[in-house]
Enzyme design. Structure first.
Site, mmCIF file in Angstrom:
data_model
loop_
_atom_site.group_PDB
_atom_site.id
_atom_site.type_symbol
_atom_site.label_atom_id
_atom_site.label_comp_id
_atom_site.label_asym_id
_atom_site.label_seq_id
_atom_site.Cartn_x
_atom_site.Cartn_y
_atom_site.Cartn_z
ATOM 1 N N GLN A 78 0.826 -1.200 0.000
ATOM 2 C CA GLN A 78 0.000 0.000 0.000
ATOM 3 C C GLN A 78 0.867 1.260 0.000
ATOM 4 O O GLN A 78 1.244 1.775 1.049
ATOM 5 C CB GLN A 78 -0.944 0.004 1.208
ATOM 6 C CG GLN A 78 -1.958 1.106 1.105
ATOM 7 C CD GLN A 78 -3.102 0.928 2.074
ATOM 8 O OE1 GLN A 78 -3.205 -0.042 2.797
ATOM 9 N NE2 GLN A 78 -3.978 1.896 2.084
ATOM 10 N N PHE A 79 1.152 1.758 -1.199
ATOM 11 C CA PHE A 79 1.991 2.946 -1.331
ATOM 12 C C PHE A 79 1.353 4.176 -0.709
ATOM 13 O O PHE A 79 2.033 5.127 -0.350
ATOM 14 C CB PHE A 79 2.353 3.205 -2.797
ATOM 15 C CG PHE A 79 1.255 3.850 -3.604
ATOM 16 C CD1 PHE A 79 1.216 5.220 -3.766
ATOM 17 C CD2 PHE A 79 0.255 3.081 -4.199
ATOM 18 C CE1 PHE A 79 0.208 5.823 -4.510
ATOM 19 C CE2 PHE A 79 -0.750 3.657 -4.937
ATOM 20 C CZ PHE A 79 -0.781 5.037 -5.093
ATOM 21 N N THR A 80 0.027 4.166 -0.537
ATOM 22 C CA THR A 80 -0.657 5.344 0.010
ATOM 23 C C THR A 80 -0.282 5.615 1.466
ATOM 24 O O THR A 80 -0.589 6.697 1.979
ATOM 25 C CB THR A 80 -2.187 5.223 -0.117
ATOM 26 O OG1 THR A 80 -2.629 4.069 0.599
ATOM 27 C CG2 THR A 80 -2.599 5.128 -1.581
#
Length: 149
Positions: A78-80
């Site tokens: 999850q890059f967010t």
């Protein structure tokens, strides 16, 4: 490297209409990889997460780890987690690692957890996914390998 660690009764991830990973009792980990992360961050996070004492012992105290409980883990990239929304209304993701690096370190994390004897389910890197989970407690812990929080 950043992680949202949730103690879960069960969890699963669906991508492109099919289940790609699941875990029974254990942990669901949303994992973000930053620009400055390397194999040292992977090693730190693996050891921290599998040994995190957030499971109840026989006295009802959070005193046992995933390893002690023989639990499963679902890991979703999850890059967010590197979204910076301090300015404006749209988050900036410039602190997130580029996809090639992030994928390599994500896979290294998953492999290192499996080497500990833990059953690991995964999402699909760079895919839109639906993650479902039953958070037990609820217990949710935020971790950062650089110890920012």
């Amino acid at each position: 490297m950043r992680a949202v660690v949730q103690r879960t009764l069960q969890s699963k991830v669906i991508a492109a209409g099919r289940e790609t990973g699941k875990a029974g009792f254990g942990l669901t980990v949303l994992l973000g990889i930053g620009n400055d992360d390397d194999s040292g961050d992977v090693a730190y996070m693996v050891e921290k997460i599998v040994n995190l004492r957030i499971f109840e012992d026989e006295d009802g105290k959070m005193n046992q780890s995933l390893l002690q409980k023989n639990g499963d883990m679902l890991v979703v990239s999850q890059f967010t987690l590197y979204g910076d929304a301090r300015r404006g209304r749209r988050p900036s993701f410039t602190a997130a690692a580029p996809p090639e690096k992030a994928d390599r370190l994500y896979e290294a994390f998953v492999a290192a957890v499996r080497k500990k004897g833990i059953t690991v389910g995964t999402g699909v890197f760079r895919a839109e996914m639906v993650v479902s989970l039953d958070n037990h407690g609820p217990v949710t812990i935020l971790l950062d390998s650089k110890k920012i929080f």
